[in-house]
Design a protein around this motif. Structure first.
Motif, PDB file in Angstrom:
ATOM      1  N   MET A 109      -5.584  15.376  -4.936  1.00 37.24           N
ATOM      2  CA  MET A 109      -5.560  13.921  -5.088  1.00 37.24           C
ATOM      3  C   MET A 109      -4.387  13.320  -4.322  1.00 37.24           C
ATOM      4  N   GLY A 110      -3.230  13.966  -4.423  1.00 38.27           N
ATOM      5  CA  GLY A 110      -2.067  13.482  -3.690  1.00 38.27           C
ATOM      6  C   GLY A 110      -2.283  13.498  -2.191  1.00 38.27           C
ATOM      7  N   GLU A 153      -4.846  10.613  -1.362  1.00 35.41           N
ATOM      8  CA  GLU A 153      -4.182   9.312  -1.429  1.00 35.41           C
ATOM      9  C   GLU A 153      -3.283   9.109  -0.209  1.00 35.41           C
ATOM     10  N   THR A 154      -2.554  10.142   0.171  1.00 39.78           N
ATOM     11  CA  THR A 154      -1.635  10.032   1.295  1.00 39.78           C
ATOM     12  C   THR A 154      -2.372   9.814   2.612  1.00 39.78           C
ATOM     13  N   ASP A 202       1.439   6.585  -6.919  1.00 39.71           N
ATOM     14  CA  ASP A 202       0.449   7.627  -7.208  1.00 39.71           C
ATOM     15  C   ASP A 202       1.094   9.008  -7.249  1.00 39.71           C
ATOM     16  N   THR A 209       0.835  -1.206   0.000  1.00 34.49           N
ATOM     17  CA  THR A 209       0.000   0.000   0.000  1.00 34.49           C
ATOM     18  C   THR A 209       0.867   1.252   0.000  1.00 34.49           C
ATOM     19  N   THR A 232     -14.506   8.281   0.852  1.00 35.18           N
ATOM     20  CA  THR A 232     -13.627   7.371   0.116  1.00 35.18           C
ATOM     21  C   THR A 232     -13.912   5.902   0.428  1.00 35.18           C
ATOM     22  N   TYR A 284       1.360  11.179 -10.720  1.00 38.74           N
ATOM     23  CA  TYR A 284       0.669  12.465 -10.784  1.00 38.74           C
ATOM     24  C   TYR A 284       1.647  13.562 -11.195  1.00 38.74           C
ATOM     25  N   HIS A 300      -6.892  12.183 -16.138  1.00 39.30           N
ATOM     26  CA  HIS A 300      -7.028  11.271 -14.997  1.00 39.30           C
ATOM     27  C   HIS A 300      -8.228  10.389 -15.277  1.00 39.30           C
ATOM     28  N   HIS A 334      -4.496   6.320   2.521  1.00 40.08           N
ATOM     29  CA  HIS A 334      -3.664   5.108   2.564  1.00 40.08           C
ATOM     30  C   HIS A 334      -2.845   5.020   3.857  1.00 40.08           C
ATOM     31  N   HIS A 394       2.210   1.665  -3.432  1.00 37.12           N
ATOM     32  CA  HIS A 394       1.149   2.222  -4.279  1.00 37.12           C
ATOM     33  C   HIS A 394       1.026   3.734  -4.084  1.00 37.12           C
ATOM     34  N   LEU A 395       1.125   4.184  -2.845  1.00 40.70           N
ATOM     35  CA  LEU A 395       1.065   5.621  -2.570  1.00 40.70           C
ATOM     36  C   LEU A 395       2.205   6.350  -3.270  1.00 40.70           C
TER      37      LEU A 395
END
Length: 209
Positions: free
Chosen positions: A133-134, A137-138, A48, A41, A185, A52, A120, A141, A44-45
């Motif tokens: 978005m960043g 996601e941060t 992302d 995970t 989310t 981006y 996107h 996650h 994945h972060l």
């Protein structure tokens, strides 16, 4: 409440602070309700944040559907990424990767013309949208990972409020901005709102799309 590069850096700093002392053996635990491990995970972060940022390295970002890097997975059910952490560097090394990718995104969104659009999967967005978005996601996650580690962690309310306003303008804040972001989310349900199984954010510049 604009979302800027500084807010990406703040979110990443909170992530690193929450996870920097986790023993290496614990990173193999599942991350919250995800099918990925905590390590996967976090990879994945980082992926992302990097992808981006790469979108705005192009002269005409909107003209290129995606930067054509090779995508792979370490195992069949793992995340499909373009970058991976070096296991020999341990969790500290992977957190360094996340910090570097977050810093790159923060720099890029601050130096790109605010009207520039990049593609996107949820629709084209501007630098502020990708910054938001960043942050989402941060924060989300990091929540997933701390859930897997049985740690209590809460994201800053001000960061949560900013990204809700930018990416989820139709979501009513109930209780706190952070709990509302988790609901938006699909992470939690509340007494008044069932858990979301299909959700997406509003990436288009506010007032458009």
């Amino acid at each position: 409440m604009p979302v800027r590069g500084e807010h990406v850096r703040q979110a990443v700093a909170h992530c690193v602070d929450a996870l920097e002392d986790v023993p290496a053996a614990r990173w193999h635990a599942p991350a919250g309700g995800l099918e990925w491990t905590c390590w996967e995970t976090l990879e994945h972060l980082a992926d992302d944040l990097l992808t981006y940022a790469l979108r705005f390295g192009l002269a005409q970002p909107i003209a290129v559907p995606r930067v054509p890097l090779r995508i792979s997975s370490d195992r069949p059910d793992g995340p499909a990424n373009v970058i991976f952490g070096d296991h020999e560097a341990g969790p500290e090394g992977l957190l360094t990767v996340v910090e570097a990718c977050g810093g790159l995104l923060a720099t890029v969104v601050e130096t790109t013309d605010a009207t520039t659009l990049a593609p996107h999967v949820f629709g084209a967005s501007d630098p502020e949208g990708f910054a938001a978005m960043g942050v989402v996601e941060t924060l989300v996650h990091t929540h997933d990972i701390t859930q897997g580690l049985n740690r209590v962690w809460e994201a800053p309310q001000d960061l949560s409020e900013r990204v809700l306003a930018r990416l989820f303008p139709d979501v009513l804040v109930i209780d706190t901005p952070w709990s509302t972001l988790l609901w938006a989310t699909g992470r939690i349900e509340t007494p008044d709102r069932p858990r979301r199984t299909n959700w997406r954010w509003h990436g288009a510049p506010l007032g458009h799309g």
